[in-house]
Design a protein around this motif. Structure first.
Motif, PDB file in Angstrom:
ATOM      1  N   LEU A 350     -24.432 -17.433   0.640  1.00  0.00           N
ATOM      2  CA  LEU A 350     -24.167 -17.290  -0.792  1.00  0.00           C
ATOM      3  C   LEU A 350     -23.955 -15.823  -1.147  1.00  0.00           C
ATOM      4  CD1 LEU A 350     -25.834 -19.110  -3.702  1.00  0.00           C
ATOM      5  CD2 LEU A 350     -25.836 -16.617  -3.746  1.00  0.00           C
ATOM      6  N   TRP A 352     -22.343 -15.141  -4.769  1.00  0.00           N
ATOM      7  CA  TRP A 352     -22.188 -15.000  -6.225  1.00  0.00           C
ATOM      8  C   TRP A 352     -22.629 -16.293  -6.906  1.00  0.00           C
ATOM      9  CZ3 TRP A 352     -20.611 -10.479  -8.541  1.00  0.00           C
ATOM     10  CH2 TRP A 352     -20.276 -10.538  -9.910  1.00  0.00           C
ATOM     11  N   ARG A 353     -23.090 -16.149  -8.138  1.00  0.00           N
ATOM     12  CA  ARG A 353     -23.451 -17.329  -8.937  1.00  0.00           C
ATOM     13  C   ARG A 353     -22.745 -17.272 -10.288  1.00  0.00           C
ATOM     14  NH1 ARG A 353     -27.327 -13.617 -10.018  1.00  0.00           N
ATOM     15  NH2 ARG A 353     -28.127 -13.480 -12.150  1.00  0.00           N
ATOM     16  N   TRP A 355     -23.138 -19.472 -14.039  1.00  0.00           N
ATOM     17  CA  TRP A 355     -23.782 -20.521 -14.825  1.00  0.00           C
ATOM     18  C   TRP A 355     -23.142 -20.646 -16.189  1.00  0.00           C
ATOM     19  CZ3 TRP A 355     -26.228 -23.505 -11.868  1.00  0.00           C
ATOM     20  CH2 TRP A 355     -27.137 -23.082 -10.912  1.00  0.00           C
ATOM     21  N   VAL A 372     -29.090 -15.044  -5.950  1.00  0.00           N
ATOM     22  CA  VAL A 372     -29.970 -15.883  -6.776  1.00  0.00           C
ATOM     23  C   VAL A 372     -31.385 -15.375  -6.564  1.00  0.00           C
ATOM     24  CG1 VAL A 372     -28.535 -17.956  -6.828  1.00  0.00           C
ATOM     25  CG2 VAL A 372     -30.088 -17.620  -4.915  1.00  0.00           C
ATOM     26  N   TYR A 376     -29.752 -13.781  -0.941  1.00  0.00           N
ATOM     27  CA  TYR A 376     -28.447 -14.252  -0.499  1.00  0.00           C
ATOM     28  C   TYR A 376     -28.684 -15.287   0.612  1.00  0.00           C
ATOM     29  CZ  TYR A 376     -26.795  -9.987  -2.827  1.00  0.00           C
ATOM     30  OH  TYR A 376     -26.535  -8.994  -3.745  1.00  0.00           O
ATOM     31  N   SER A 404     -21.383 -22.840 -10.522  1.00  0.00           N
ATOM     32  CA  SER A 404     -20.874 -22.803  -9.154  1.00  0.00           C
ATOM     33  C   SER A 404     -21.491 -21.633  -8.409  1.00  0.00           C
ATOM     34  CB  SER A 404     -19.349 -22.685  -9.147  1.00  0.00           C
ATOM     35  OG  SER A 404     -18.944 -21.451  -9.734  1.00  0.00           O
ATOM     36  N   PHE A 405     -21.473 -21.738  -7.090  1.00  0.00           N
ATOM     37  CA  PHE A 405     -21.861 -20.643  -6.213  1.00  0.00           C
ATOM     38  C   PHE A 405     -20.649 -20.249  -5.374  1.00  0.00           C
ATOM     39  CE2 PHE A 405     -26.128 -22.852  -6.386  1.00  0.00           C
ATOM     40  CZ  PHE A 405     -26.715 -21.924  -7.236  1.00  0.00           C
ATOM     41  N   THR A 406     -20.531 -18.985  -5.130  1.00  0.00           N
ATOM     42  CA  THR A 406     -19.495 -18.494  -4.224  1.00  0.00           C
ATOM     43  C   THR A 406     -20.120 -18.236  -2.857  1.00  0.00           C
ATOM     44  OG1 THR A 406     -18.290 -17.445  -6.036  1.00  0.00           O
ATOM     45  CG2 THR A 406     -17.787 -16.702  -3.805  1.00  0.00           C
ATOM     46  N   PHE A 407     -19.571 -18.880  -1.840  1.00  0.00           N
ATOM     47  CA  PHE A 407     -20.056 -18.727  -0.467  1.00  0.00           C
ATOM     48  C   PHE A 407     -18.965 -18.104   0.398  1.00  0.00           C
ATOM     49  CE2 PHE A 407     -23.271 -21.709  -1.786  1.00  0.00           C
ATOM     50  CZ  PHE A 407     -24.345 -21.496  -0.920  1.00  0.00           C
ATOM     51  N   GLU A 421     -15.653 -21.742  -3.467  1.00  0.00           N
ATOM     52  CA  GLU A 421     -16.550 -22.115  -4.562  1.00  0.00           C
ATOM     53  C   GLU A 421     -17.256 -23.433  -4.249  1.00  0.00           C
ATOM     54  OE1 GLU A 421     -17.041 -20.289  -7.556  1.00  0.00           O
ATOM     55  OE2 GLU A 421     -16.030 -18.815  -6.252  1.00  0.00           O
TER      56      GLU A 421
END
Length: 436
Positions: A350, A352-353, A355, A372, A376, A404-407, A421
């Motif tokens: 991970l 980025w987040r 919301w 988060v 990471y 969403s989370f960016t991985f 995403e």
């Protein structure tokens, strides 16, 4: 054809259908019917149906000479209570104990042996209250749990009601034994400020670091918990706090019993479960199944999310009010790994987040940021979920969060492809009907 003319098997079937009370009356009719009505297999059926016992035991768990005598001992011991209420309380505790035996025996071991009528009357005298009948019966069977102050076993995590955490805010609720009911109620009178004439008693508290207290109102039978500004919130819907009647016709309420029955139902259905973290087990109040828990899988990454209302830090007197919720995010990589453009990767990390937070369907916040809670997480295919909790407050009773989370495939230090995403499906934040 009269009963005496019926064959033994037919007579046995008839008596098993009419129940224990009418069977006892039939025994007074004739010697033959007395013999049939005393049959052990018949009373084993009654003990199983009414008391859920498969061996002849008295209310203290000691052996009785027969199923018939066991049934008689139960009726004699609880003759001052409506029998249907006795059966209901028995069923409630049996359900909870069975679930704890199978899933959390460490917590079951903290349950104390039930109290006597004299001990209940002592509490009523000291606290100057009249306990509702269901509450009396609950304590007749189980005297709460060994408290953290009197047993090293609890360690603040074995409360049978369970709890949650968010940052440094930790809650784990256990049921108080009667001696602690007296102590905690007196403390509440001194520190929280309610009068000795309020008829409120403390029946459950958090054993963890954060203060959370449940009060039973012995006048109206409702169960309450307090906000940060000492506003009492009902823990059971008022419409469900039904009246039952004792033999004198006095009305008694059953909120504490309803609360425990609902808790047992959530445990049995898997709505809430035991969670183990750093080799410490506890009951987590974060819902595990839809619709209270959202589930989404994107490119092999699964994200589950749910929330819990936090009444003890809520402030409902402000304008606008502040309804606080803790939320739990559980992410994992499926056994086949993350799949991007047909290529399987055994790990992803991970970065980025994002919301989108809504109250009454209106967007009140749009959050973007790295990590988060400062982490990471690196997900490996087939490994356990990475879990983190956070919290937020809302000006209304109904809200939601999605995002969403960016991985990156591989890891941040060694990426194996482009960022992607991962969806976090919308999950509700709603003032619940039952507050635990």
């Amino acid at each position: 054809m009269g009963l005496e003319d019926a064959g033994d098997l037919v007579l046995h079937i008839i008596l098993s259908k009419i129940g224990p009370q009418d069977t006892a009356r039939v025994a007074c009719v004739s010697k033959r019917l007395k013999v049939s009505a005393s049959d052990e297999s018949l009373w084993s059926i009654f003990c199983s149906l009414d008391l859920n016992i498969s061996t002849p035991l008295d209310p203290h768990g000691d052996s009785a000479p027969s199923f018939k005598r066991a049934y008689e001992l139960w009726r004699e011991s609880f003759r001052m209570y409506p029998w249907n209420l006795v059966k209901r309380v028995t069923c409630c505790w049996d359900n909870l104990k069975l679930w704890l035996s199978l899933n959390f025996p460490e917590a079951k071991a903290t349950l104390r042996k039930g109290v006597t009528e004299d001990e209940l009357e002592e509490v009523e005298t000291v606290l100057k209250v009249k306990l509702p009948l269901p509450t009396r019966l609950l304590y007749r069977f189980v005297d709460g749990q060994e408290s953290s102050s009197s047993s090293n076993r609890l360690h603040g995590t074995l409360g049978i009601i369970g709890g949650y955490s968010a940052y440094s805010h930790e809650v784990n609720v256990y049921l108080l034994p009667l001696k602690e009911v007296i102590k905690k109620t007196k403390e509440a009178m001194r520190h929280i400020g309610f009068s000795s004439r309020s008829n409120l008693i403390v029946v459950a508290v958090s054993a963890a670091s954060s203060i959370k207290i449940f009060f039973l109102d012995c006048t109206n039978g409702q169960l309450y918990t307090a906000t940060s500004t000492r506003q009492m919130l009902p823990c059971v819907p008022d419409s469900l706090v039904r009246s039952v009647h004792d033999v004198s016709g006095e009305q008694q309420q059953d909120a504490l019993l309803l609360w425990l029955e609902e808790h047992a139902r959530r445990l049995q259905t898997g709505t809430i479960k035991v969670r183990e973290q750093e080799n410490i087990k506890s009951i987590s109040l974060f819902p595990e199944i839809p619709p209270l828990c959202s589930v989404a899988v994107t490119n092999g990454v699964q994200v589950r999310a749910s929330s819990v209302f936090i009444p003890e830090i809520a402030n409902l007197r402000n304008q606008p009010p502040a309804y606080w919720y803790a939320y739990s995010i559980r992410m994992s990589l499926m056994p086949e790994g993350c799949i991007l453009n047909g290529i399987h990767h055994s790990s992803c990390q991970l970065y980025w987040r994002h919301w989108v937070i809504r109250a009454d369907d209106a967007v009140i916040d749009n959050v973007n940021g790295e990590a988060v809670i400062g982490k990471y997480p690196l997900l490996q295919a087939g490994e356990e979920e990475f879990v983190y909790e956070s919290c937020s407050n809302f000006p209304t009773t109904i809200g939601s969060i999605e995002g969403s989370f960016t991985f990156v495939p591989g890891s941040l230090k060694d990426p194996k492809g482009s960022q992607f995403e991962v969806n976090v499906a919308e999950f509700p934040l709603k003032l619940p009907d039952y507050i635990f």
